[in-house]
Design an enzyme around this catalytic site. Structure first.
Site, PDB file in Angstrom:
ATOM      1  N   CYS A   2     -11.399   0.761  -3.622  1.00  0.00           N
ATOM      2  CA  CYS A   2     -10.984   0.998  -5.003  1.00  0.00           C
ATOM      3  C   CYS A   2     -12.054   0.481  -5.967  1.00  0.00           C
ATOM      4  O   CYS A   2     -12.604  -0.605  -5.762  1.00  0.00           O
ATOM      5  CB  CYS A   2      -9.651   0.316  -5.279  1.00  0.00           C
ATOM      6  SG  CYS A   2      -9.027   0.610  -6.951  1.00  0.00           S
ATOM      7  N   CYS A   6      -8.971  -5.709  -9.650  1.00  0.00           N
ATOM      8  CA  CYS A   6      -7.739  -6.501  -9.694  1.00  0.00           C
ATOM      9  C   CYS A   6      -7.821  -7.643  -8.680  1.00  0.00           C
ATOM     10  O   CYS A   6      -7.933  -7.414  -7.473  1.00  0.00           O
ATOM     11  CB  CYS A   6      -6.535  -5.619  -9.401  1.00  0.00           C
ATOM     12  SG  CYS A   6      -6.445  -4.134 -10.444  1.00  0.00           S
ATOM     13  N   CYS A  58      -5.721  -7.912  -5.306  1.00  0.00           N
ATOM     14  CA  CYS A  58      -5.614  -6.759  -4.415  1.00  0.00           C
ATOM     15  C   CYS A  58      -6.641  -6.781  -3.293  1.00  0.00           C
ATOM     16  O   CYS A  58      -7.840  -6.957  -3.532  1.00  0.00           O
ATOM     17  CB  CYS A  58      -5.761  -5.468  -5.229  1.00  0.00           C
ATOM     18  SG  CYS A  58      -5.491  -3.976  -4.249  1.00  0.00           S
ATOM     19  N   CYS A 100       7.648   6.063  -1.112  1.00  0.00           N
ATOM     20  CA  CYS A 100       6.693   5.738  -2.166  1.00  0.00           C
ATOM     21  C   CYS A 100       5.291   6.098  -1.690  1.00  0.00           C
ATOM     22  O   CYS A 100       4.798   5.506  -0.719  1.00  0.00           O
ATOM     23  CB  CYS A 100       6.772   4.259  -2.512  1.00  0.00           C
ATOM     24  SG  CYS A 100       8.442   3.721  -2.988  1.00  0.00           S
ATOM     25  N   CYS A 113       8.567   8.783  -4.877  1.00  0.00           N
ATOM     26  CA  CYS A 113       7.923   8.096  -5.991  1.00  0.00           C
ATOM     27  C   CYS A 113       6.422   8.110  -5.746  1.00  0.00           C
ATOM     28  O   CYS A 113       5.968   7.825  -4.636  1.00  0.00           O
ATOM     29  CB  CYS A 113       8.427   6.653  -6.085  1.00  0.00           C
ATOM     30  SG  CYS A 113       7.658   5.668  -7.395  1.00  0.00           S
ATOM     31  N   CYS A 126       9.135   3.280 -12.802  1.00  0.00           N
ATOM     32  CA  CYS A 126       9.223   2.119 -11.914  1.00  0.00           C
ATOM     33  C   CYS A 126       8.060   1.201 -12.275  1.00  0.00           C
ATOM     34  O   CYS A 126       6.900   1.608 -12.191  1.00  0.00           O
ATOM     35  CB  CYS A 126       9.134   2.575 -10.460  1.00  0.00           C
ATOM     36  SG  CYS A 126       9.028   1.250  -9.242  1.00  0.00           S
ATOM     37  N   ARG A 146      13.884  -4.664  -7.213  1.00  0.00           N
ATOM     38  CA  ARG A 146      13.428  -4.473  -5.833  1.00  0.00           C
ATOM     39  C   ARG A 146      12.633  -5.675  -5.357  1.00  0.00           C
ATOM     40  O   ARG A 146      11.674  -6.093  -5.994  1.00  0.00           O
ATOM     41  CB  ARG A 146      12.565  -3.214  -5.737  1.00  0.00           C
ATOM     42  CG  ARG A 146      12.127  -2.875  -4.310  1.00  0.00           C
ATOM     43  CD  ARG A 146      11.292  -1.620  -4.308  1.00  0.00           C
ATOM     44  NE  ARG A 146      11.969  -0.548  -5.010  1.00  0.00           N
ATOM     45  CZ  ARG A 146      11.350   0.473  -5.600  1.00  0.00           C
ATOM     46  NH1 ARG A 146      10.033   0.551  -5.566  1.00  0.00           N
ATOM     47  NH2 ARG A 146      12.045   1.398  -6.230  1.00  0.00           N
TER      48      ARG A 146
END
Length: 390
Positions: free
Chosen positions: A65, A69, A72, A109, A142, A202, A272
């Site tokens: 990626c 972040c 992550c 998801c 999702c 979400c 969740r």
């Protein structure tokens, strides 16, 4: 405890607590923990009974990626030894999803690393959604693909997506300390795009990154204002090879207090229990079911969860039941709301947040609380030749 009685009454009326009350929940002692869980449990049962919705993650594209972040394992510069692979084909993703559905998952998801999808990526995911829905009647899908450009949420909706996930993760005031390649406002914009397109929004948070109690309350109140249908609460998984590898700031008791605070602030929302529950709640996971009404089944994106069979046994042993596909997750007043907005919580619009309370420094787990042995990199399921954990 007067605080808990007040919060229960407010939760049953869908009334927003004050910031001081939310902070007070986080400041309660371990001696009061079961009272806190019992109180928040009353609110959870009022709106969701004893149902637990199961969700299943399919990592469509792992690693590499360009975003930075800090939490992550897939970030730019990550040295975490995770699985790295490019896009799964629609039939591969559908096969992975089918394993989760067979295990009892009501929602699949679909997640892909990256800043955001290109139009070609949206086409690819649209074909994947079609393949999953063709083979799994009634399943919710999702998508979680990063920052959305104009029109992409509508295209995903037209392809059959039911929801879009994009977490705020932490407070606006500390967001720049966690990520520099995009902004907090970028994330808010994507949640709003999903909501405006008619997708179920979400959006949640990550706890345990060194934030203060104030930061936690800030992000949960911001989420309440955005009015998502589901709020995933993640607990940082401190992957070796990431900047936050040494952040072991949670105890099981603190994790439960955070979940209780979220439930009081978002009484009628699908809360969740997401990534990191096995690492930080450990043997207290069943208590969390009294606070949340939704969990992930089996593994996560780049880490392994406990066995899917153990998830199901935990739900049954704790006196709860898996929510069926023929049951609407959200309470009727939310499920029937046409346009969302904070007013859909009832009352007469948004309740005021109140004055900012004095900042509380969170307790930390300390070196003795570090459990790197519980951080297991996913080596099975999507992107591998091994059977998934579902």
């Amino acid at each position: 405890m007067d605080l808990l009685n007040t919060l229960v009454d407010k939760g049953l009326r869908r009334e927003l607590p004050t910031r001081e009350e939310a902070l007070a929940v986080l400041a309660t002692s371990d001696d009061d923990l079961l009272d806190v869980v019992a109180a928040a449990g009353k609110v959870r049962r009022q709106w969701f009974g004893r149902r637990v919705k199961l969700n299943y993650l399919v990592n469509l594209k792992s690693g590499l990626c360009p975003e930075d972040c800090s939490y992550c394992s897939q970030r730019l510069g990550s040295k975490a030894e995770i699985l790295k692979y490019t896009w799964l084909k629609p039939d591969e993703a559908s096969e992975a999803a089918a394993a989760g559905v067979a295990g009892g998952a009501k929602r699949v998801c679909l997640v892909a690393s990256g800043r955001g999808p290109t139009d070609r990526d949206v086409d690819r995911v649209s074909k994947t959604i079609a393949a999953i829905k063709e083979q799994n009647e009634g399943v919710e899908v999702c998508a979680c693909l990063g920052l959305l450009s104009e029109g992409q949420a509508e295209r995903l909706r037209d392809a059959g997506a039911d929801a879009y996930n994009h977490n705020l993760n932490t407070s606006e005031g500390t967001y720049g300390d966690i990520t520099t390649t995009h902004t907090y406002a970028d994330r808010v914009d994507t949640v709003q795009k999903a909501h405006a397109a008619g997708l179920s929004a979400c959006s949640g948070l990550i706890a345990g990154m060194g934030e203060s109690d104030e930061d936690l309350v800030d992000v949960v109140f911001a989420l309440r204002d955005l009015d998502p249908d589901s709020v995933p609460v993640n607990f940082l998984i401190p992957f070796e090879g990431t900047p936050l590898a040494k952040e072991w700031n949670l105890t099981p008791q603190r994790a439960l207090r955070i979940l209780a605070m979220v439930r009081f602030v978002c009484p009628d929302v699908e809360v969740r229990l997401a990534g990191g529950r096995e690492v930080h709640l450990r043997t207290l996971q069943p208590l969390a079911l009294h606070l949340v009404n939704s969990i992930f089944l089996g593994d996560y994106l780049t880490s392994e969860g406990q066995a899917g069979k153990a998830d199901l046994e935990m739900i049954t042993d704790a006196g709860f039941e898996v929510e069926g596909s023929d049951t609407t997750t959200l309470p009727a007043h939310r499920a029937d709301a046409a346009a969302g907005g904070c007013g859909s919580h009832g009352g007469g619009g948004c309740a005021p947040c109140g004055d900012t309370a004095e900042q509380t420094v969170p307790e930390t787990a300390g070196a003795s609380g570090a459990r790197p042995d519980l951080v297991a990199v996913r080596r099975r399921g999507a992107g591998t030749d091994l059977a998934p954990n579902a």
